[in-house]
Motif scaffolding. Structure first.
Motif, PDB file in Angstrom:
ATOM      1  N   TYR A 175      64.959 -35.971  41.393  1.00 26.26           N
ATOM      2  CA  TYR A 175      64.862 -34.512  41.475  1.00 26.26           C
ATOM      3  C   TYR A 175      64.507 -33.907  40.118  1.00 26.26           C
ATOM      4  O   TYR A 175      63.694 -32.975  40.031  1.00 26.26           O
ATOM      5  CB  TYR A 175      66.174 -33.915  41.999  1.00 26.26           C
ATOM      6  N   ARG A 176      65.098 -34.434  39.053  1.00 27.19           N
ATOM      7  CA  ARG A 176      64.776 -33.935  37.717  1.00 27.19           C
ATOM      8  C   ARG A 176      63.317 -34.225  37.361  1.00 27.19           C
ATOM      9  O   ARG A 176      62.656 -33.431  36.690  1.00 27.19           O
ATOM     10  CB  ARG A 176      65.731 -34.522  36.676  1.00 27.19           C
ATOM     11  N   HIS A 177      62.820 -35.382  37.807  1.00 29.36           N
ATOM     12  CA  HIS A 177      61.422 -35.732  37.554  1.00 29.36           C
ATOM     13  C   HIS A 177      60.484 -34.713  38.204  1.00 29.36           C
ATOM     14  O   HIS A 177      59.562 -34.205  37.547  1.00 29.36           O
ATOM     15  CB  HIS A 177      61.139 -37.127  38.106  1.00 29.36           C
ATOM     16  N   TYR A 178      60.720 -34.398  39.462  1.00 27.20           N
ATOM     17  CA  TYR A 178      59.859 -33.438  40.153  1.00 27.20           C
ATOM     18  C   TYR A 178      60.064 -32.019  39.620  1.00 27.20           C
ATOM     19  O   TYR A 178      59.131 -31.204  39.645  1.00 27.20           O
ATOM     20  CB  TYR A 178      60.101 -33.503  41.658  1.00 27.20           C
ATOM     21  N   ALA A 187      65.782 -32.274  49.531  1.00 31.29           N
ATOM     22  CA  ALA A 187      65.362 -32.855  50.804  1.00 31.29           C
ATOM     23  C   ALA A 187      63.853 -33.094  50.817  1.00 31.29           C
ATOM     24  O   ALA A 187      63.380 -34.120  51.325  1.00 31.29           O
ATOM     25  CB  ALA A 187      65.770 -31.945  51.958  1.00 31.29           C
ATOM     26  N   SER A 188      63.086 -32.163  50.257  1.00 29.31           N
ATOM     27  CA  SER A 188      61.632 -32.309  50.246  1.00 29.31           C
ATOM     28  C   SER A 188      61.191 -33.495  49.400  1.00 29.31           C
ATOM     29  O   SER A 188      60.236 -34.198  49.742  1.00 29.31           O
ATOM     30  CB  SER A 188      60.984 -31.020  49.730  1.00 29.31           C
ATOM     31  N   VAL A 189      61.895 -33.734  48.286  1.00 25.09           N
ATOM     32  CA  VAL A 189      61.596 -34.909  47.468  1.00 25.09           C
ATOM     33  C   VAL A 189      61.844 -36.183  48.270  1.00 25.09           C
ATOM     34  O   VAL A 189      61.052 -37.126  48.226  1.00 25.09           O
ATOM     35  CB  VAL A 189      62.427 -34.897  46.170  1.00 25.09           C
ATOM     36  N   PHE A 221      56.865 -29.634  38.392  1.00 26.40           N
ATOM     37  CA  PHE A 221      56.441 -28.319  38.883  1.00 26.40           C
ATOM     38  C   PHE A 221      56.494 -27.261  37.777  1.00 26.40           C
ATOM     39  O   PHE A 221      55.648 -26.358  37.717  1.00 26.40           O
ATOM     40  CB  PHE A 221      57.235 -27.908  40.132  1.00 26.40           C
ATOM     41  N   LYS A 222      57.452 -27.387  36.867  1.00 27.10           N
ATOM     42  CA  LYS A 222      57.528 -26.413  35.768  1.00 27.10           C
ATOM     43  C   LYS A 222      56.361 -26.581  34.799  1.00 27.10           C
ATOM     44  O   LYS A 222      55.829 -25.594  34.280  1.00 27.10           O
ATOM     45  CB  LYS A 222      58.867 -26.547  35.050  1.00 27.10           C
TER      46      LYS A 222
END
Length: 398
Positions: free
Chosen positions: A116-119, A31-33, A123-124
């Motif tokens: 989502y995978r991109h973000y 949701a944040s993305v 972050f990792k």
């Protein structure tokens, strides 16, 4: 023992204070993305689910038109929801039709897993700049071993949170304790944008009053069974004798329940782990017929195979065994696999193997789910991207 029959000394026996394990959990990640993409939805109830025909449409004046949950019809499920939608009782895994009853005016957005995978990678990578001692625990959470770092715990946790925000624009919540079990509990205590640091002496006040379901590893069935035994809080569980728990839950799980209630967890942060398989699957918004919906199914298969191949390439693996998974409209589920002569991470090769598997199943009945899995993995030194442009259609019924 205290007045409630809880042995607080039991906590300190196995919880060395020098261990510093963090659990980082992104806040309402999917949701944040989406809110980064559509900031005008901030503060509104938003539900993410499915991948159907409710893509936002842009008007001539540059404003967006969003679908409302009340207009949804189908059997899709909620992937996630903003905190504003969660207050109405909406949660992940709930049917979208049920969610529409709870909050019909909520905005409905389709899931975009590529974003989502991109973000997730962003972050990792940001955390890895601070410390490489990371255990990947899913798309939106990681464990971090802070033991080898010299900064104090509060400073480190704030640095990590700031690095995540600067790299993604998103917030995360962090729990730091002597072990993974407690840290996962604590990362959820002050969401969103939370930071909880817990020492062993804090367990009676911060952990024991919580419901037993807050312990990762106690699912709905175990929670229900514990409640029937009069055990609803972690304090109740800590008070129960090990022998009593083993009688009702078996030797191994009963012993673990007793240890977990006292905050005991000796698991290390595993920075390198070899996956056994990589897979992608999708449940359709409506049942699809192998003949009448042949072109739709062929496109879906191509997408799944391409995603699996991309996952293999990104993680540095090649696969020797390709499997397909089918779920029919009567919920009967079957799978077929094929072993290749040599490992591959090539999208065309993955799809050809999936086609071979499909030729070995009945395709006369409507389908509700299709999945592709790559297993028997080996490390690959050189992986090449491939195009699907010359690939044929799904080998469905003529």
């Amino acid at each position: 023992m205290d007045a409630q029959g809880l042995d607080k000394n039991r906590i300190d026996e196995r919880l060395p204070g020098y261990r510093r394990i963090a659990h980082l959990d992104m806040d309402a990640f999917y949701a944040s993305v989406e809110l980064l993409r559509y900031p005008e939805l901030c503060g509104l109830p938003v539900v993410i689910g499915g991948s159907g025909d409710w893509q936002p449409e842009i008007h001539k004046d540059g404003s967006w038109h969003f679908s409302r949950l009340r207009n949804y019809a189908g059997r899709g499920v909620v992937t996630t929801a903003t905190y504003e939608a969660r207050v109405f009782g909406v949660f992940s895994g709930m049917g979208l039709m049920k969610a529409a009853q709870l909050t019909p005016d909520a905005i409905l957005l389709p899931a975009d897993f590529r974003a989502y995978r991109h973000y997730s990678r962003l972050f990792k990578a940001a955390v890895a700049e601070i410390t490489p001692q990371i255990e990947d625990h899913g798309i939106d959470e990681i464990y971090i071993d802070l033991c080898g770092l010299t900064d104090d715990t509060l400073t480190l946790a704030r640095r990590i949170k700031q690095a995540v925000r600067e790299s993604t624009g998103l917030s995360c919540s962090i729990g730091v304790t002597p072990n993974k079990l407690l840290s996962k509990i604590c990362s959820d205590l002050e969401k969103p944008d939370g930071l909880t640091i817990l020492d062993p002496e804090d367990i009676p006040n911060r952990i024991w009053p919580l419901p037993v379901r807050k312990i990762s590893g106690i699912g709905p069935k175990a929670t229900q069974k514990l409640a029937a035994l009069g055990i609803t809080t972690i304090a109740d569980l800590a008070r129960a004798e090990t022998a009593f728990l083993q009688t009702h839950f078996g030797s191994s799980y009963g012993h673990w329940l007793h240890e977990a209630a006292h905050g005991i967890d000796d698991r290390p942060v595993v920075t390198e782990s070899e996956p056994k398989s990589l897979s992608r699957e999708t449940t359709f918004e409506r049942d699809l017929h192998p003949r009448h919906d042949r072109h739709i199914l062929s496109k879906i298969l191509t997408g799944l195979c391409t995603d699996v191949a991309n996952d293999l390439q990104r993680k540095g693996y090649a696969s020797r065994t390709i499997s397909i998974k089918l779920r029919y409209d009567d919920f009967r589920t079957i799978s077929r696999n094929i072993t290749l002569s040599s490992p591959t991470a090539d999208a065309v090769a993955v799809r050809r193997a999936a086609e071979e598997c499909l030729r070995r199943v009945s395709l006369k009945q409507k389908l509700r789910l299709l999945g592709v899995r790559a297993s028997t993995l080996s490390a690959a030194n050189t992986l090449r991207n491939s195009s699907m442009s010359h690939q044929g259609e799904l080998p469905l019924a003529e």
